[in-house]
Scaffold this motif. Structure first.
Motif, PDB file in Angstrom:
ATOM      1  N   ALA A 132      -8.961   3.213   9.098  1.00  0.00           N
ATOM      2  CA  ALA A 132      -8.219   1.992   9.450  1.00  0.00           C
ATOM      3  C   ALA A 132      -7.101   1.721   8.440  1.00  0.00           C
ATOM      4  CB  ALA A 132      -9.172   0.799   9.527  1.00  0.00           C
ATOM      5  N   ILE A 133      -7.411   1.856   7.154  1.00  0.00           N
ATOM      6  CA  ILE A 133      -6.386   1.654   6.125  1.00  0.00           C
ATOM      7  C   ILE A 133      -5.292   2.712   6.264  1.00  0.00           C
ATOM      8  CG2 ILE A 133      -5.938   1.727   3.636  1.00  0.00           C
ATOM      9  CD1 ILE A 133      -8.771   0.534   3.258  1.00  0.00           C
ATOM     10  N   GLY A 134      -5.684   3.958   6.517  1.00  0.00           N
ATOM     11  CA  GLY A 134      -4.713   5.039   6.696  1.00  0.00           C
ATOM     12  C   GLY A 134      -3.792   4.800   7.878  1.00  0.00           C
ATOM     13  N   LEU A 135      -4.364   4.349   8.992  1.00  0.00           N
ATOM     14  CA  LEU A 135      -3.535   4.072  10.171  1.00  0.00           C
ATOM     15  C   LEU A 135      -2.605   2.889   9.940  1.00  0.00           C
ATOM     16  CD1 LEU A 135      -6.160   4.633  13.022  1.00  0.00           C
ATOM     17  CD2 LEU A 135      -4.194   6.078  12.451  1.00  0.00           C
ATOM     18  N   LEU A 136      -3.109   1.838   9.296  1.00  0.00           N
ATOM     19  CA  LEU A 136      -2.267   0.677   8.989  1.00  0.00           C
ATOM     20  C   LEU A 136      -1.118   1.058   8.062  1.00  0.00           C
ATOM     21  CD1 LEU A 136      -1.858  -2.372   9.332  1.00  0.00           C
ATOM     22  CD2 LEU A 136      -3.299  -2.679   7.315  1.00  0.00           C
ATOM     23  N   SER A 137      -1.423   1.841   7.030  1.00  0.00           N
ATOM     24  CA  SER A 137      -0.350   2.244   6.117  1.00  0.00           C
ATOM     25  C   SER A 137       0.606   3.232   6.788  1.00  0.00           C
ATOM     26  CB  SER A 137      -0.921   2.821   4.821  1.00  0.00           C
ATOM     27  OG  SER A 137      -1.614   4.011   5.063  1.00  0.00           O
ATOM     28  N   SER A 188      -1.691   6.782   3.262  1.00  0.00           N
ATOM     29  CA  SER A 188      -2.267   7.335   4.488  1.00  0.00           C
ATOM     30  C   SER A 188      -2.841   8.726   4.240  1.00  0.00           C
ATOM     31  CB  SER A 188      -1.211   7.422   5.590  1.00  0.00           C
ATOM     32  OG  SER A 188      -0.806   6.154   5.987  1.00  0.00           O
ATOM     33  N   ALA A 189      -2.090   9.559   3.549  1.00  0.00           N
ATOM     34  CA  ALA A 189      -2.565  10.917   3.258  1.00  0.00           C
ATOM     35  C   ALA A 189      -3.840  10.871   2.415  1.00  0.00           C
ATOM     36  CB  ALA A 189      -1.477  11.714   2.543  1.00  0.00           C
ATOM     37  N   PHE A 190      -3.887   9.979   1.443  1.00  0.00           N
ATOM     38  CA  PHE A 190      -5.073   9.829   0.599  1.00  0.00           C
ATOM     39  C   PHE A 190      -6.280   9.411   1.438  1.00  0.00           C
ATOM     40  CE2 PHE A 190      -7.849   7.016  -1.841  1.00  0.00           C
ATOM     41  CZ  PHE A 190      -8.217   7.846  -2.890  1.00  0.00           C
ATOM     42  N   CYS A 191      -6.091   8.385   2.256  1.00  0.00           N
ATOM     43  CA  CYS A 191      -7.195   7.888   3.095  1.00  0.00           C
ATOM     44  C   CYS A 191      -7.661   8.938   4.098  1.00  0.00           C
ATOM     45  CB  CYS A 191      -6.772   6.614   3.823  1.00  0.00           C
ATOM     46  SG  CYS A 191      -6.556   5.192   2.744  1.00  0.00           S
ATOM     47  N   PHE A 192      -6.710   9.605   4.739  1.00  0.00           N
ATOM     48  CA  PHE A 192      -7.074  10.608   5.733  1.00  0.00           C
ATOM     49  C   PHE A 192      -7.743  11.824   5.089  1.00  0.00           C
ATOM     50  CE2 PHE A 192      -3.456   9.069   8.703  1.00  0.00           C
ATOM     51  CZ  PHE A 192      -4.242   8.015   9.108  1.00  0.00           C
ATOM     52  N   ALA A 193      -7.326  12.191   3.888  1.00  0.00           N
ATOM     53  CA  ALA A 193      -7.922  13.339   3.203  1.00  0.00           C
ATOM     54  C   ALA A 193      -9.396  13.092   2.917  1.00  0.00           C
ATOM     55  CB  ALA A 193      -7.176  13.634   1.911  1.00  0.00           C
ATOM     56  N   ARG A 194      -9.773  11.834   2.748  1.00  0.00           N
ATOM     57  CA  ARG A 194     -11.154  11.502   2.447  1.00  0.00           C
ATOM     58  C   ARG A 194     -11.957  11.061   3.667  1.00  0.00           C
ATOM     59  NH1 ARG A 194      -8.237  11.962  -1.467  1.00  0.00           N
ATOM     60  NH2 ARG A 194      -8.821  12.122  -3.639  1.00  0.00           N
ATOM     61  N   SER A 195     -11.304  10.968   4.837  1.00  0.00           N
ATOM     62  CA  SER A 195     -12.033  10.467   5.993  1.00  0.00           C
ATOM     63  C   SER A 195     -11.909  11.342   7.240  1.00  0.00           C
ATOM     64  CB  SER A 195     -11.560   9.051   6.331  1.00  0.00           C
ATOM     65  OG  SER A 195     -10.184   9.053   6.667  1.00  0.00           O
ATOM     66  N   SER A 196     -10.743  11.948   7.460  1.00  0.00           N
ATOM     67  CA  SER A 196     -10.534  12.698   8.691  1.00  0.00           C
ATOM     68  C   SER A 196      -9.598  13.880   8.444  1.00  0.00           C
ATOM     69  CB  SER A 196      -9.932  11.781   9.762  1.00  0.00           C
ATOM     70  OG  SER A 196      -9.530  12.525  10.889  1.00  0.00           O
ATOM     71  N   GLU A 197     -10.172  15.061   8.480  1.00  0.00           N
ATOM     72  CA  GLU A 197      -9.357  16.267   8.280  1.00  0.00           C
ATOM     73  C   GLU A 197      -8.308  16.404   9.381  1.00  0.00           C
ATOM     74  OE1 GLU A 197      -9.941  21.104   8.016  1.00  0.00           O
ATOM     75  OE2 GLU A 197     -11.671  19.800   7.731  1.00  0.00           O
ATOM     76  N   LEU A 240      -0.859  14.463   9.744  1.00  0.00           N
ATOM     77  CA  LEU A 240       0.129  13.765   8.925  1.00  0.00           C
ATOM     78  C   LEU A 240       0.949  14.726   8.072  1.00  0.00           C
ATOM     79  CD1 LEU A 240       1.318  11.072   7.995  1.00  0.00           C
ATOM     80  CD2 LEU A 240      -0.487  10.953   6.285  1.00  0.00           C
ATOM     81  N   VAL A 241       0.294  15.643   7.370  1.00  0.00           N
ATOM     82  CA  VAL A 241       1.039  16.527   6.471  1.00  0.00           C
ATOM     83  C   VAL A 241       1.854  17.573   7.219  1.00  0.00           C
ATOM     84  CG1 VAL A 241      -0.512  16.180   4.515  1.00  0.00           C
ATOM     85  CG2 VAL A 241      -0.913  18.077   6.072  1.00  0.00           C
ATOM     86  N   SER A 242       1.532  17.825   8.489  1.00  0.00           N
ATOM     87  CA  SER A 242       2.324  18.784   9.259  1.00  0.00           C
ATOM     88  C   SER A 242       3.271  18.096  10.231  1.00  0.00           C
ATOM     89  CB  SER A 242       1.408  19.750  10.015  1.00  0.00           C
ATOM     90  OG  SER A 242       0.625  19.047  10.949  1.00  0.00           O
TER      91      SER A 242
END
Length: 146
Positions: free
Chosen positions: A8-13, A35-44, A50-52
């Motif tokens: 949720a935080i990743g999507l909001l950011s 977002s990258a930080f949050c997604f790296a720890r929650s959803s590969e 995001l990174v691609s």
């Protein structure tokens, strides 16, 4: 328990970062990095997306590599100084005319000192350039054999 909150935080950011791409008063890169930080720890899956991503991935790549293309440097510095001058004019007080240019100068020095990153677009000469492989015959860059 933490994964839904991080997503949720990743999507909001990510939404804030996307808005920041078109509105110069909202910083894009910090939101995309969050977002990258949050997604790296929650959803590969979301992190890889995001990174691609065609637009957002470049911001993250620039940060990870501590590099920017000359065009990005120019645009960033132009928007930075336009935003600082506009802020000073709109606020009108004396303190912002001292503090904000000092901050902008420090940020400008940091941006200018970043190593130049060549454009990511391949040229016709590099697409079919031979790739040296010590184990077999020469391969070409567009040849996908392992």
């Amino acid at each position: 328990m933490w994964k839904p909150l991080l997503i949720a935080i990743g999507l909001l950011s990510l939404i804030c970062g996307a808005i920041g791409v078109v509105l110069p008063v909202i910083p894009t890169t910090p939101f995309l990095l969050l977002s990258a930080f949050c997604f790296a720890r929650s959803s590969e899956k979301l992190h890889n997306y995001l990174v691609s991503h065609r637009i957002f991935g470049e911001y993250i790549s620039n940060y990870y590599n501590h590099a920017m293309t000359p065009q990005h440097k120019f645009r960033t510095l132009l928007m930075l100084w336009c935003g600082i001058i506009l802020s000073c004019v709109l606020i009108g007080a004396t303190v912002p005319w001292i503090v904000l240019p000092i901050i902008a100068t420090c940020v400008s020095i940091h941006i200018i000192r970043l190593k130049p990153r060549p454009d990511a677009t391949p040229t016709a000469t590099t697409v079919n350039a031979p790739v040296e492989d010590s184990t077999s015959e020469p391969r070409f860059a567009d040849d996908h054999r392992a």
